[in-house]
Design a protein around this motif. Structure first.
Motif, PDB file in Angstrom:
ATOM      1  N   UNK A 321       0.745  -1.227   0.127  1.00  0.00           N
ATOM      2  CA  UNK A 321       0.071  -0.166   0.017  1.00  0.00           C
ATOM      3  C   UNK A 321       0.899   1.155  -0.075  1.00  0.00           C
ATOM      4  N   UNK A 322       1.826   1.242   0.700  1.00  0.00           N
ATOM      5  CA  UNK A 322       2.615   2.743   0.832  1.00  0.00           C
ATOM      6  C   UNK A 322       3.446   2.810  -0.392  1.00  0.00           C
ATOM      7  N   UNK A 323       3.922   1.608  -0.966  1.00  0.00           N
ATOM      8  CA  UNK A 323       4.620   1.729  -2.371  1.00  0.00           C
ATOM      9  C   UNK A 323       3.703   2.299  -3.558  1.00  0.00           C
ATOM     10  N   UNK A 324       2.450   1.823  -3.416  1.00  0.00           N
ATOM     11  CA  UNK A 324       1.567   2.215  -4.335  1.00  0.00           C
ATOM     12  C   UNK A 324       0.963   3.772  -4.249  1.00  0.00           C
ATOM     13  N   UNK A 325       0.790   4.012  -3.154  1.00  0.00           N
ATOM     14  CA  UNK A 325       0.378   5.469  -2.938  1.00  0.00           C
ATOM     15  C   UNK A 325       1.560   6.354  -3.138  1.00  0.00           C
ATOM     16  N   UNK A 326       2.838   5.915  -2.919  1.00  0.00           N
ATOM     17  CA  UNK A 326       4.044   6.850  -3.107  1.00  0.00           C
ATOM     18  C   UNK A 326       4.073   6.871  -4.600  1.00  0.00           C
ATOM     19  N   UNK A 327       3.898   5.942  -5.248  1.00  0.00           N
ATOM     20  CA  UNK A 327       4.035   6.013  -6.781  1.00  0.00           C
ATOM     21  C   UNK A 327       3.025   6.900  -7.199  1.00  0.00           C
ATOM     22  N   UNK A 328       2.088   7.310  -6.811  1.00  0.00           N
ATOM     23  CA  UNK A 328       1.255   8.196  -7.171  1.00  0.00           C
ATOM     24  C   UNK A 328       1.656   9.641  -6.799  1.00  0.00           C
ATOM     25  N   UNK A 329       1.967   9.759  -5.536  1.00  0.00           N
ATOM     26  CA  UNK A 329       2.585  11.040  -5.111  1.00  0.00           C
ATOM     27  C   UNK A 329       3.593  11.601  -5.902  1.00  0.00           C
ATOM     28  N   UNK A 330       4.580  10.828  -6.386  1.00  0.00           N
ATOM     29  CA  UNK A 330       5.644  11.229  -7.016  1.00  0.00           C
ATOM     30  C   UNK A 330       5.434  11.075  -8.538  1.00  0.00           C
ATOM     31  N   UNK A 353      -2.296   3.660   7.918  1.00  0.00           N
ATOM     32  CA  UNK A 353      -1.554   4.011   6.862  1.00  0.00           C
ATOM     33  C   UNK A 353      -2.389   5.005   6.129  1.00  0.00           C
ATOM     34  N   UNK A 354      -3.612   4.863   5.710  1.00  0.00           N
ATOM     35  CA  UNK A 354      -4.498   5.728   4.941  1.00  0.00           C
ATOM     36  C   UNK A 354      -4.271   7.068   5.681  1.00  0.00           C
ATOM     37  N   UNK A 355      -4.635   6.961   7.055  1.00  0.00           N
ATOM     38  CA  UNK A 355      -4.856   8.354   7.588  1.00  0.00           C
ATOM     39  C   UNK A 355      -3.670   9.121   7.460  1.00  0.00           C
ATOM     40  N   UNK A 356      -2.614   8.582   7.712  1.00  0.00           N
ATOM     41  CA  UNK A 356      -1.046   9.104   7.561  1.00  0.00           C
ATOM     42  C   UNK A 356      -0.913   9.727   6.081  1.00  0.00           C
ATOM     43  N   UNK A 357      -1.198   9.165   5.050  1.00  0.00           N
ATOM     44  CA  UNK A 357      -1.251   9.523   3.765  1.00  0.00           C
ATOM     45  C   UNK A 357      -2.071  10.556   3.815  1.00  0.00           C
ATOM     46  N   UNK A 358      -3.304  10.694   4.113  1.00  0.00           N
ATOM     47  CA  UNK A 358      -4.219  11.642   3.994  1.00  0.00           C
ATOM     48  C   UNK A 358      -4.044  13.067   4.443  1.00  0.00           C
ATOM     49  N   UNK A 359      -3.183  13.032   5.571  1.00  0.00           N
ATOM     50  CA  UNK A 359      -2.755  13.962   6.357  1.00  0.00           C
ATOM     51  C   UNK A 359      -1.547  14.632   5.611  1.00  0.00           C
ATOM     52  N   UNK A 360      -0.603  13.930   4.905  1.00  0.00           N
ATOM     53  CA  UNK A 360       0.612  14.365   4.254  1.00  0.00           C
ATOM     54  C   UNK A 360       0.267  15.253   3.205  1.00  0.00           C
ATOM     55  N   UNK A 361      -0.882  14.951   2.383  1.00  0.00           N
ATOM     56  CA  UNK A 361      -1.120  15.567   0.936  1.00  0.00           C
ATOM     57  C   UNK A 361      -2.826  15.796   0.877  1.00  0.00           C
ATOM     58  N   UNK A 362      -3.329  17.190   0.620  1.00  0.00           N
ATOM     59  CA  UNK A 362      -4.558  16.989   0.703  1.00  0.00           C
ATOM     60  C   UNK A 362      -5.139  16.661  -0.620  1.00  0.00           C
ATOM     61  N   UNK A 363      -4.496  16.324  -1.786  1.00  0.00           N
ATOM     62  CA  UNK A 363      -4.937  15.382  -2.908  1.00  0.00           C
ATOM     63  C   UNK A 363      -5.367  14.227  -2.580  1.00  0.00           C
ATOM     64  N   UNK A 364      -5.012  13.393  -1.371  1.00  0.00           N
ATOM     65  CA  UNK A 364      -5.430  12.274  -1.300  1.00  0.00           C
ATOM     66  C   UNK A 364      -6.480  12.334  -0.257  1.00  0.00           C
TER      67      UNK A 364
END
Length: 823
Positions: A321-330, A353-364
């Motif tokens: 999941x982390x690798x997947x979301x990070x591939x979108x971020x970059x 994990x999903x909550x952490x990502x949502x807090x990092x970037x408003x596009x998520x």
């Protein structure tokens, strides 16, 4: 037994005294390190400690120091547990010469390539390197950059043994970053544990990278492409020299790109007004979250639609999941939003994990479903929070290439596409590429055989709404069902011939296990049956030898008169008589015209007539005259050496299934041969006209070769069917050709300019006879070949619609050379 023990004890004693001096002087034995791990008293003398190691320690797998890792060393050699070697002495005498590395982060070859003096028979790379305090100009590991390390951690200067030794003994445990390749690794981990520490040995990032044999130039930094950088440097230099002071060069030279898609010079001019900040680091720390453009090409796109990426999530492993979301971020194209629907995952870690990502970037954006709705329901829930003009689809354990969205938007700008798909690659657990799928342009008939499109798909949101999203009744084949529906709504479908999506293979993946998800196979069949009903095609869907592949069997909707034209030149008269007798009994056949170069009038039946041809006559001209004189709706061309030996009508009806449709052109069947003389990739050194003709007849058959029906460029007139009306519409065969092969290819190519599709029908099959095989060795028709090349832009007609250019590149064929061969 006692004698054996005594002999063994003598060997150990002798070996210990023999190796004592060499091990002591090697610089690889650390007394204090060994004391701490062996439990020896602090006051023990160095000689006692060393003898303890040589007699007892190494046999119990105790490490002699931080620079020798026994498990790693033993994994590179063959030995028995009863005859375990001491690693330091073995390395000094044998190991380094045979390329055995003492530590996972130490590569002998890097030192030997850079320093001639380290190759002396009295030296070993590890001891030589450490005796010179690590020589900070060079790293013994491609993943460690001493200049970057010292610049980032100034306190390293106080380490007497050098930067690498400090990292191995201390820095790793303190989670220090070893090189720019791992910049920001701890923030959003790429490897299995999202809070991974370097000192977790078996699971550490660096250890995994080496132990799992990751790509040599693997980069933990998503913006840094080591292979790209190496291609831009002097190829004659050793790899170790190329990687020296990589971080310093990237920080100080804005003309050096860390990857194809990040331009530091542009970034500095566009966003940075100060000099003491690395463009690369600023982008990673700030720019990527603020949707900054990484290069001119992205900024200069005239149309920049918002793309909403839909991702259903259910109980996926955290590292996937982390690798997947990070591939979108970059993504180099920043106008995206990631719409995630968690399908009531039982794992609380997934939510975290999903909550952490949502807090990092408003596009998520994340929505948590209260009840499990399945993949279609979750995808539809993600679509409800999507605001983009286009929707993209991403599985929760897959990854996007950094330029995936940019390439999609570039295609939208150039073609106004409404549905876009790309090539993809299959990756394993660790991200290593297992296989690359090079796809053709949109091929509806092939899609009826198999979902060859799969990933990466992007479609306009209004189309998604028009087909009412994904159908939960088709779960398991919901993507196949969606593609069948959405491609019925638009003709603006584009294929990007570049691998931009990584599809992860797991034990249950239908990609690698055709026995898994049998319900998905049935769902695919249902989806295809629904597609036929929507398009008004009468017929049925049958399974194939493989799961997730299908055979659409259309009904013959009316009584159709078929004229059979048999090329009986140089044929066996007796075999021809038997075959023609069987044809005469077929009620669909109204006339059989036999073209012969000898007298065959005695075989005439009620439906037959023989047309003799002389050497002076033009075959194309003769065929045109024959067809003008016939009465019927369909023309079936067949060579006498391919006529079947039984009364089975399928060899005709399977052609007729397609040819009865107005949108279909020439329908060619499958000629089952003992061996196939050509394949999709040509031998461009061959200039024979016979080879070129055979290549054009079969080169556009895609995806698992001959087994699946599909749209093709040309046809083999030794066995094919075409509507008489369509044949006459293009004025039949061009009479400048002297061979039927080239005249037939030319006719099929001319039909490509009309609104019809030439089809290869895998279900229509005949068996090649020895007679036919001999006929294939026809005389050269060089003039015909040159005429064909002058009349048609064959290379452009083939590429990329029918032939993916990456297939040529894989075989070392340049696209320009292929075009030259075709014209």
């Amino acid at each position: 037994m006692k004698v054996r023990k005594i002999i063994k004890g003598i060997k150990i004693f002798f070996y210990a005294f023999l190796s004592y001096r060499s091990v002591s002087r090697s610089g690889l034995f650390d007394v204090y390190y060994y004391k701490e791990r062996s439990g020896l008293q602090a006051f023990c003398a160095k000689s006692v400690v060393l003898f303890h190691y040589l007699f007892i320690g190494y046999r119990n797998n105790l490490a002699p120091g931080p620079f020798i890792v026994p498990e790693n060393y033993y994994s590179q050699i063959s030995f028995s547990e009863t005859d375990r070697v001491e690693p330091i002495y073995h390395y000094l005498k044998i190991g380094w010469k045979e390329g055995i590395n003492p530590h996972p982060l130490f590569e002998n070859v890097l030192i030997k390539d850079a320093y001639i003096e380290s190759r002396s028979k009295f030296n070993n790379p590890a001891g030589w390197y450490l005796s010179r305090c690590g020589t900070d100009l060079l790293s013994p590991c491609l993943m460690f950059d001493p200049l970057y390390y010292k610049k980032t951690y100034p306190e390293v200067e106080r380490c007497a043994e050098g930067a690498w030794a400090e990292f191995v003994t201390k820095g790793e445990a303190e989670r220090k970053c070893p090189s720019i390749q791992f910049e920001n690794w701890y923030d959003v981990a790429w490897f299995p544990d999202q809070r991974l520490r370097f000192n977790e040995e078996a699971n550490g990032i660096l250890y995994i990278s080496l132990a799992k044999k990751m790509p040599t130039f693997f980069s933990q930094n998503p913006v840094l492409d080591i292979e790209f950088l190496l291609e831009k440097t002097n190829r004659d230099l050793p790899i170790s020299n190329k990687l020296r002071s990589l971080a310093e060069k990237l920080d100080t030279n804005e003309n050096i790109r860390p990857s194809a898609w990040f331009d530091p010079h542009y970034y500095r001019q566009r966003y940075l007004n100060y000099d003491n900040v690395s463009s690369l680091k600023h982008y990673i720390d700030h720019g990527v979250y603020q949707a900054y453009y990484p290069n001119y090409d992205v900024e200069n796109l005239s149309k920049k639609p918002l793309i909403s990426i839909l991702m259903p999530v259910y109980n996926v492993k955290e590292w996937y999941l982390n690798r997947c979301i990070r591939s979108v971020l970059y993504q180099s194209y920043p106008h995206w939003e990631l719409c995630i629907a968690d399908d009531a995952s039982p794992s609380g870690a997934v939510r975290d994990v999903l909550v952490q990502w949502r807090e990092k970037d408003s596009r998520i954006k994340v929505v948590f479903l209260q009840e499990n709705q399945g993949i279609s329901g979750a995808t539809n829930a993600a679509a409800e929070i999507a605001g983009g003009e286009y929707l993209a689809f991403l599985d929760n354990d897959d990854e996007l290439h950094p330029e995936a969205l940019f390439e999609v938007v570039k295609s939208i700008n150039e073609t106004q596409a409404e549905v876009i798909y790309t090539d993809e690659q299959l990756i394993d657990h660790d991200g290593r590429v297992d296989h690359v799928f090079h796809k053709p342009g949109f091929n509806r008939e092939l899609l009826y055989s198999h979902n060859y499109i799969t990933h990466f798909v992007v479609a306009k949101q209004n189309l998604y709404k028009q087909v009412e999203g994904l159908d939960s009744k088709k779960n398991g084949a919901q993507d196949f069902d969606f593609l069948l529906k959405v491609t019925e709504q638009t003709s603006q479908i584009e294929h990007i011939a570049r691998s931009l999506y990584s599809w992860r293979a797991t034990e249950t993946s239908t990609t690698i296990n055709h026995e898994s998800k049998s319900y998905a196979d049935e769902a695919g069949k249902d989806a295809l049956e629904s597609a036929l009903a929507r398009r008004g095609i009468s017929g049925m869907v049958a399974g194939a030898d493989w799961k997730f592949y299908y055979r659409v069997k259309r009904e013959i909707t009316s009584n159709i008169a078929i004229i059979v034209v048999v090329d009986a030149r140089s044929c066996d008269s007796m075999e021809l008589i038997k075959s023609v007798d069987r044809l005469c009994n077929d009620s669909m056949i109204t006339e059989i015209v036999i073209v012969s170069d000898s007298q065959l009038s005695f075989i005439l039946g009620p439906k037959c007539r023989v047309v003799e041809i002389t050497e002076e006559q033009n075959i194309a001209c003769l065929y045109n005259e024959i067809i003008k004189s016939t009465c019927g709706e369909q023309l079936l061309f067949v060579d006498s050496g391919l006529l079947p030996e039984n009364d089975d009508q399928e060899w005709i009806t399977c052609l007729l299934e397609h040819s009865q449709e107005q949108a279909k052109g020439v329908i060619s069947g499958r000629i089952i041969a003992k061996k196939y003389r050509v394949n999709q990739i040509p031998d461009i050194t061959r200039q024979e006209s016979s080879y070129f003709a055979e290549y054009l007849q079969m080169c556009s058959v895609h995806m698992n070769g001959l087994q699946w029906s599909q749209e093709v460029l040309a046809a083999n007139f030794d066995y094919c069917m075409v509507k008489k009306e369509l044949f006459e519409k293009v004025n039949g065969f061009d009479e400048k050709y002297t061979s039927l092969k080239f005249a037939g290819i030319d006719l099929a190519l001319r039909l490509q300019h009309l609104d019809v599709s030439n089809i290869y029908s895998s279900s229509a099959s005949v068996v090649e006879s020895q007679e036919y095989e001999k006929k294939l060795k026809f005389s050269e028709n060089m003039l015909d070949m040159h005429s064909l090349k002058q009349s048609h832009d064959i290379g452009s007609m083939l590429v990329p619609q029918f032939l993916n250019p990456n297939l040529l590149e894989e075989k070392g064929i340049k696209l320009g050379d292929f075009y030259d061969w075709c014209c």
